[in-house]
Design an enzyme around this catalytic site. Structure first.
Site, PDB file in Angstrom:
ATOM      1  N   ASP A  11       0.847  -1.199   0.000  1.00 43.01           N
ATOM      2  CA  ASP A  11       0.000   0.000   0.000  1.00 43.01           C
ATOM      3  C   ASP A  11       0.881   1.247   0.000  1.00 43.01           C
ATOM      4  O   ASP A  11       1.646   1.474   0.939  1.00 43.01           O
ATOM      5  CB  ASP A  11      -0.870  -0.054   1.269  1.00 43.01           C
ATOM      6  CG  ASP A  11      -1.806   1.127   1.374  1.00 43.01           C
ATOM      7  OD1 ASP A  11      -2.659   1.118   2.267  1.00 43.01           O
ATOM      8  OD2 ASP A  11      -1.684   2.063   0.553  1.00 43.01           O
ATOM      9  N   ILE A  12       0.743   2.036  -1.016  1.00 39.69           N
ATOM     10  CA  ILE A  12       1.610   3.220  -1.161  1.00 39.69           C
ATOM     11  C   ILE A  12       1.411   4.198  -0.009  1.00 39.69           C
ATOM     12  O   ILE A  12       2.334   4.947   0.339  1.00 39.69           O
ATOM     13  CB  ILE A  12       1.357   3.899  -2.518  1.00 39.69           C
ATOM     14  CG1 ILE A  12       2.529   4.822  -2.881  1.00 39.69           C
ATOM     15  CG2 ILE A  12       0.019   4.642  -2.541  1.00 39.69           C
ATOM     16  CD1 ILE A  12       2.527   5.282  -4.319  1.00 39.69           C
ATOM     17  N   ASP A  35      -6.004   6.984  -5.454  1.00 39.84           N
ATOM     18  CA  ASP A  35      -6.595   8.293  -5.082  1.00 39.84           C
ATOM     19  C   ASP A  35      -7.438   8.138  -3.820  1.00 39.84           C
ATOM     20  O   ASP A  35      -7.292   8.874  -2.841  1.00 39.84           O
ATOM     21  CB  ASP A  35      -7.447   8.770  -6.262  1.00 39.84           C
ATOM     22  CG  ASP A  35      -7.662  10.275  -6.277  1.00 39.84           C
ATOM     23  OD1 ASP A  35      -8.371  10.743  -7.188  1.00 39.84           O
ATOM     24  OD2 ASP A  35      -7.146  10.981  -5.392  1.00 39.84           O
ATOM     25  N   SER A 123      -2.036   5.011 -14.274  1.00 37.20           N
ATOM     26  CA  SER A 123      -2.888   4.629 -15.419  1.00 37.20           C
ATOM     27  C   SER A 123      -3.109   3.129 -15.567  1.00 37.20           C
ATOM     28  O   SER A 123      -3.911   2.720 -16.430  1.00 37.20           O
ATOM     29  CB  SER A 123      -2.336   5.170 -16.756  1.00 37.20           C
ATOM     30  OG  SER A 123      -2.478   6.571 -16.815  1.00 37.20           O
ATOM     31  N   GLY A 125      -4.531   1.014 -13.603  1.00 37.18           N
ATOM     32  CA  GLY A 125      -5.720   0.481 -12.904  1.00 37.18           C
ATOM     33  C   GLY A 125      -6.977   0.886 -13.629  1.00 37.18           C
ATOM     34  O   GLY A 125      -7.234   0.448 -14.760  1.00 37.18           O
ATOM     35  N   TYR A 127      -7.675   3.360 -15.256  1.00 41.57           N
ATOM     36  CA  TYR A 127      -7.461   3.970 -16.583  1.00 41.57           C
ATOM     37  C   TYR A 127      -7.004   2.958 -17.641  1.00 41.57           C
ATOM     38  O   TYR A 127      -6.721   3.328 -18.775  1.00 41.57           O
ATOM     39  CB  TYR A 127      -6.483   5.140 -16.475  1.00 41.57           C
ATOM     40  CG  TYR A 127      -7.123   6.435 -15.967  1.00 41.57           C
ATOM     41  CD1 TYR A 127      -8.483   6.491 -15.624  1.00 41.57           C
ATOM     42  CD2 TYR A 127      -6.387   7.597 -15.836  1.00 41.57           C
ATOM     43  CE1 TYR A 127      -9.066   7.657 -15.162  1.00 41.57           C
ATOM     44  CE2 TYR A 127      -6.956   8.780 -15.379  1.00 41.57           C
ATOM     45  CZ  TYR A 127      -8.311   8.790 -15.048  1.00 41.57           C
ATOM     46  OH  TYR A 127      -8.884   9.958 -14.599  1.00 41.57           O
TER      47      TYR A 127
END
Ligand code: APR
Length: 173
Positions: A11-12, A35, A123, A125, A127
């Protein structure tokens, strides 16, 4: 000089770095994936800072391929660098916009004096960017961009992402 590239799984939002890069959308007011995780873990201060940006310097939102920094709120990281990756399209090559998201994130990191930066697979995921190509562009761009950042840490969710980035790093040499 370029940043040393490292890979991590998980997890970032838990990364103890100077700045965490958010895979945001142009609206800058939250979303799912990275996000959602960053706003959930970082708390309301991040959204408040994003709202302030929308009310002042970014009235039309953050264009694809650009980046902007806010507070990291309750995250271990002092800063969040929000960037907007392109939505993958079959009929149009948007690779340069994805590369720009990484390049601009490093430029903003230099502006705020961040020396360690955690990146997600932008991008790759919601996107829809194919993971192998997303990894190739991410690693290739960061490796080729002069920056004062000392560590660029790609934080990957799951084996498919991790393995793709490992292959992209191995292909660098
Ligand atoms: N830590 C690290 N990686 C994560 C996390 C997390 N907490 N959550 C998701 N990921 C991974 C996904 O599995 C994917 O590999 O990050 C990568 C990017 O996925 P997304 O977060 O969906 O980002 P993106 O594909 O760029 O889509 C951006 O999604 O969340 C919305 O508001 C955001 O509209 C924007 C769009």
């Amino acid at each position: 000089m370029g940043a040393r590239i490292t890979l991590a799984r998980g997890d970032i939002t838990t990364q103890d770095v100077d700045a965490v890069v958010n895979a945001a959308n142009s609206g800058l007011l939250g979303g799912g994936g990275v996000d959602g995780a960053i706003h959930r873990a970082g708390g309301p201060a991040i959204l408040a800072a994003c709202r302030e940006l929308r009310a002042t310097t970014l009235p039309d939102g953050l264009p694809t391929g650009q980046a902007v920094a806010t507070t990291g709120g309750n995250l271990p990281a002092a800063h969040v660098i929000h960037t907007v990756g392109p939505v993958h399209a079959k009929r149009e090559d948007r690779s340069e916009l994805l590369a720009s998201a990484y390049r601009e994130s490093l430029r903003v990191a230099d502006e705020i004096g961040a020396r360690t930066v955690a990146f997600p697979a932008v991008s790759a995921g919601i996107y829809g960017w194919p993971m192998d190509d997303a990894a190739r562009i991410a690693v290739g761009t960061v490796a080729a961009t002069p920056t004062d950042v000392e560590e660029a840490r790609f934080v990957l969710f799951g084996d498919e992402a991790y393995d793709a980035f490992r292959r992209a790093v191995d292909a660098l040499d």
